[in-house]
Write an enzyme that holds these catalytic residues in place. Structure first.
Site, PDB file in Angstrom:
ATOM      1  N   ARG A 156       0.835  -1.200   0.000  1.00  0.00           N
ATOM      2  CA  ARG A 156       0.000   0.000   0.000  1.00  0.00           C
ATOM      3  C   ARG A 156       0.868   1.246   0.000  1.00  0.00           C
ATOM      4  NH1 ARG A 156      -4.776   2.058   4.154  1.00  0.00           N
ATOM      5  NH2 ARG A 156      -5.142   3.999   3.027  1.00  0.00           N
ATOM      6  N   ARG A 212      -7.209   0.735  -2.432  1.00  0.00           N
ATOM      7  CA  ARG A 212      -6.099   0.149  -1.689  1.00  0.00           C
ATOM      8  C   ARG A 212      -6.249  -1.371  -1.613  1.00  0.00           C
ATOM      9  NH1 ARG A 212      -9.432   3.610   0.699  1.00  0.00           N
ATOM     10  NH2 ARG A 212     -10.484   3.131   2.631  1.00  0.00           N
ATOM     11  N   ASP A 260      -6.486  -2.167   3.917  1.00  0.00           N
ATOM     12  CA  ASP A 260      -6.626  -1.107   4.899  1.00  0.00           C
ATOM     13  C   ASP A 260      -6.891  -1.788   6.232  1.00  0.00           C
ATOM     14  OD1 ASP A 260      -6.866   1.477   5.936  1.00  0.00           O
ATOM     15  OD2 ASP A 260      -9.017   1.551   5.560  1.00  0.00           O
ATOM     16  N   ASP A 273      -7.515  -0.879  10.174  1.00  0.00           N
ATOM     17  CA  ASP A 273      -7.792   0.192  11.132  1.00  0.00           C
ATOM     18  C   ASP A 273      -7.987  -0.391  12.523  1.00  0.00           C
ATOM     19  OD1 ASP A 273      -7.703   2.335   9.338  1.00  0.00           O
ATOM     20  OD2 ASP A 273      -9.809   2.101   8.790  1.00  0.00           O
TER      21      ASP A 273
END
Length: 195
Positions: free
Chosen positions: A112, A121, A124, A126
């Site tokens: 990424r 992307r 990801d 989080d």
């Protein structure tokens, strides 16, 4: 014949006693919840690889995984739909250490490159929640500041842990999802439909 266990008071914690028994304190594990998202390449494979990579982190064990969902992108950028999910991780890492490891997986394993905010992307990751901790530091805010506004986060999180309470808002994930007003499209993928 084995002697009964006896700890020499002069031995430090973690020392091996005379009968080769290891004495130690167990590290404290915290449940962290991590959102996964991909809209480039083989989205399902990317999510599965990410789960495996997170599970390989030192002092970490994946203890739960939501269903996967196909979701519309947010942020106003024209791009393919995402596959999203949430995993639960029992971890000995601090929130900062865990975040740094997640960013490393995004860049080194999935390649990424952050160019366009909320753009396409391959992965990801989080950090949504870290136990009931509230953290506000440079580059690290826990709970994730936008998690309660995003159906693509709340839907899989509710699938995994509906009774989990948001430490700032004081409401369960199920309640946050029920009261969310959003035009996002979020569709649970059936196992035979995942491609």
């Amino acid at each position: 014949m084995q002697r009964p266990w006896r700890r020499d008071s002069r031995s430090p914690i973690g020392a091996v006693d005379a009968v080769d028994r290891l004495c130690f304190n167990h590290p404290v594990e915290t449940d962290a919840y991590i959102a996964l998202g991909s809209n480039m390449g083989d989205r399902e494979l990317n999510l599965l690889r990410a789960v495996a990579e997170v599970g390989k982190l030192p002092g970490c064990r994946v203890t739960g995984l939501s269903a996967f969902y196909e979701t519309s992108p947010v942020g106003g950028i024209d791009q393919p739909s995402f596959y999203n999910g949430v995993l639960r991780l029992a971890t000995e890492l601090s929130p900062r250490e865990l975040l740094e490891r997640l960013l490393h997986i995004e860049s080194e394993v999935f390649g990424r490159v952050r160019t366009v905010q909320w753009g396409p992307r391959p992965m990801d990751l989080d950090l949504l929640l870290y136990g009931s901790m509230i953290v506000e530091e440079e580059g690290l805010i826990v709970p994730h500041p936008r998690m309660a506004e995003r159906r693509f986060v709340l839907e899989p999180l509710c699938n995994l842990a509906p009774g989990l309470v948001h430490p700032v808002l004081g409401q369960t994930v199920a309640h946050l999802l029920k009261t969310l007003r959003s035009d996002e499209s979020v569709t649970k993928l059936q196992p035979e439909k995942i491609t």
